[in-house]
Motif scaffolding. Sequence first.
Motif, mmCIF file in Angstrom:
data_model
loop_
_atom_site.group_PDB
_atom_site.id
_atom_site.type_symbol
_atom_site.label_atom_id
_atom_site.label_comp_id
_atom_site.label_asym_id
_atom_site.label_seq_id
_atom_site.Cartn_x
_atom_site.Cartn_y
_atom_site.Cartn_z
ATOM 1 N N THR A 173 0.838 -1.205 0.000
ATOM 2 C CA THR A 173 0.000 0.000 0.000
ATOM 3 C C THR A 173 0.868 1.248 0.000
ATOM 4 N N GLU A 177 0.738 4.318 -2.683
ATOM 5 C CA GLU A 177 0.557 5.714 -2.253
ATOM 6 C C GLU A 177 1.687 6.589 -2.790
ATOM 7 N N GLU A 181 1.514 9.830 -5.255
ATOM 8 C CA GLU A 181 2.118 11.107 -4.860
ATOM 9 C C GLU A 181 3.119 11.586 -5.905
ATOM 10 N N VAL A 205 -5.607 5.370 4.692
ATOM 11 C CA VAL A 205 -4.936 5.683 3.429
ATOM 12 C C VAL A 205 -5.219 7.125 3.008
ATOM 13 N N LEU A 209 -2.317 10.082 2.413
ATOM 14 C CA LEU A 209 -2.169 10.781 1.132
ATOM 15 C C LEU A 209 -2.273 12.299 1.324
#
Length: 871
Positions: A173, A177, A181, A205, A209
């Motif tokens: 994960t 992410e 980004e 999450v 973010l």
Amino acid sequence: MEKNGKKLGEYLYEHLENNEYLRKLMEILSLQYAFWLFNGDWKLTNKKKYDLLKFADLLSKSISSQENNHQKNIALRIVAILSKMYPNDPRVGLITNEVLTRFNNFLPRKKQGYSVIPTIDYLWNDVLKEYQKDKRQIPGQKNQSFIGKQDVIFKSLASQLNSFSAPTSMGKTFLIEKYIEFKVMTDSVENFAITVPSKALITEVKSRLIDDLGTKLSENHYRVISHPEEFQSDYEGNFIFVMTPERLSALIFQKPEVRLAYLFIDESQKATEMSSRSIFYYEIFDQIKEWNNLPKITFASPLVPNPGVFKQLVEANKKDEGLQITESPVTQVKIIFDRYAKEILIYDDLNKKATTIVKFTGTPSVSEIVLGMLKIQKGSKCNLIYYGSKKNAISDAVVVGRQLPELNDAKLNELADYISRKIHPKYILVDLIRKGIAFHTGELPINVRIRIEEACREGLLKLVFCTSTLLEGVNLPADNIFVTTLHNGKGKLSRLDFLNLIGRVGRLGHSMIGNVFLITGESEKSHSNREAYLSMLAGKLNKAKLSVTVIKPKQAAAIKKSLEQGNVRLEDLKEHRNYDLIRKLSLLYVKELKDNRSSVVREYLAKSINPDEEKKILQTLQNRYSDMLEDDINFSSDQSEKLREKISQEDVRAYPDIYKGEKLNLSETKDFLLKLSEIFDWDIYESGFIKSKEDKEIQEKIVEDDAKLTLLWISGYSLRKICDLAIKIRDPKSGDTGFLNRVSRYNDEIPNITWDTITINAVMNRLQKLQFVLGKYFLKFTQELTKSGLAPQNDWYKFLEYGTDSNLRIWLQQNGYSRESSEYIEEHKGELIIEEFDGWKLTNLIQSVDDIDVVNETKEVRINVPEIFLS
């Protein structure tokens, strides 16, 4: 030198792990580590220690194409164990650093108690390490480098169709992410979506973010949203959707203008589970196949040996195996507490055998084992204890809590007070928290679960008793995990789930080793006996299969027969334990026929249903339902037809009023729910929810209970107030103890758990079910009313989703505030809200209110939706 295409080095490394001396050393190392772990007498001769280090150094340099990852994992295991046993040994430190470097692990390391003579070779190696570290920097991230094969995974995320699996600790994960980004920070102008398996993970999450992107969100015109209702088609920017599969499917269905450039399916192994929830993964891809341009798609899963299977959701006949990463940046040691044989054993992963450490007398309970290990492992930050059922987890947490004192820790007391406010002062978790203990179960409010996870990471909570929430990607960096059963609810853990579970210890950035304590049942034939655990540890992972494979030839024949008759109920399969899943798959199949799409379900059923039979099925259903076949797989055409009939006959044309006079409108709400039950055939399609096997009187009482709870929730009552009312209603002396639990065999008190806690859990559990089950029927009712020109002013779908009938509180939640925070803001709206010509605005006073959730959420909301604040 090469022979038959192999280099000499490859020959030397081939099957090195089968070296007899290495195997003997690993057996000794495992045993001595166990003695060390239990504070017993242990000894490893210098020769054995140094030979192990030589093997570790050699194995970490493996170039064997077949055994590379396995040999490197053995090397890591050696240095991880020796680092624990010899924390100040210079040679152990040196080899550990070398091994970690070969894993490309450049995380900060403990300072060693030695100095290195700066030779030319050493300085040159140091330069190479720094070069590798800089070269492996995560794009867009300062001072963060890829570890192990993370760079391979990261690069794969740019593929058009990608599926990978990796060990639980690899940070799947995290990499997704960071990729999002990176794209946002490099001025990407496109939408992203990431699906996660639970609402709790949505919050986690989404928060990460927003925090990591910061001002780049608004500068690059991005917004992170987690609910279809938050989507605004007139927003002049792009979106990062963080949603469960259900929500993403609903978003695509309800907002046909949505398009995605990237779609990441995290924890994609959920598409293999024999649950009706898996159908939403199918539905997502059936919908996006209508787009002219498909997004770039990535499936991410832990440990699955054939991750390419998920590509079949996009391309039905796709056969490649996908990208499988087996190299693990961490390791685990497994210890078995055999309560039947009365002995403790250490499991040797290389030799795949268990060796007895010590024998004991008596049969200790799980709580006694946990307490005993807590005394031995005084330095451990956090220990997880897994249970197959919620009641056992809470019960043992209470038993252990009785043996421990309150810690008088200010942070723990603050957390306890927080839970008291958010849930209820009489909730047993409040008292446990003060002792450094918690339980982590699915019905806990998301904000409470997040606070428990934070306290665990900080080392404030020493013991966290958990259920299957640990299988949903929750990242709790624990030193030890105790597995008390191989069950998950009424079912059994699969080997994939088991390995995913024990992978919760030994986490990147926390520790390169974790201890797994496997506790057997008391009897020889216990489902969680020694042999069962050894089978889990030594066996091979089976290849994953999509849940559509639940349809065997017999079920396919029944589906064909039923659909050819124009019947979507599938009565012949009603008693099948996976009826709901099979029915949903058949509905998706009908939709694929109607839209003439060749997708995974249709391709699978093609083995049993030929093209002529497909034409017959489609023609029959179109004739039966006048070309109004249902598109929403939450419903079958017979349900939708019946709803339209009742609306046209004016039998049901609106939601009831929430209030009748000054009281909640219970009688009309109950009647309304009974009408929905009859319209949508809950006795067939929601038999578990309505308890259709019980008599009508009990079913009506269940509906009445649900009516009360629904009204309290949608009228905005806080969870604490609802729990308070439920406690009064269920008073054992003078109340209705069956409230929220009408099936008498489940009404017995649970050992060690207070009646008030049982009541509070019943409230939270039923509220979740109401939102999940009633929510979809309310949405359908709202949609059909709107199509008929009767759009409701009091939309109970929204009220149930947001837990309020207040437009202000709904607006606040749609912009990122929690239900509880929106209540606080509304109560103080005189200071915190200003109404302008273009809507509400939040004042700057909101940054300094006396509610920690409001303050913390405001930081995120201000970054994500800055325009709702006064400038």
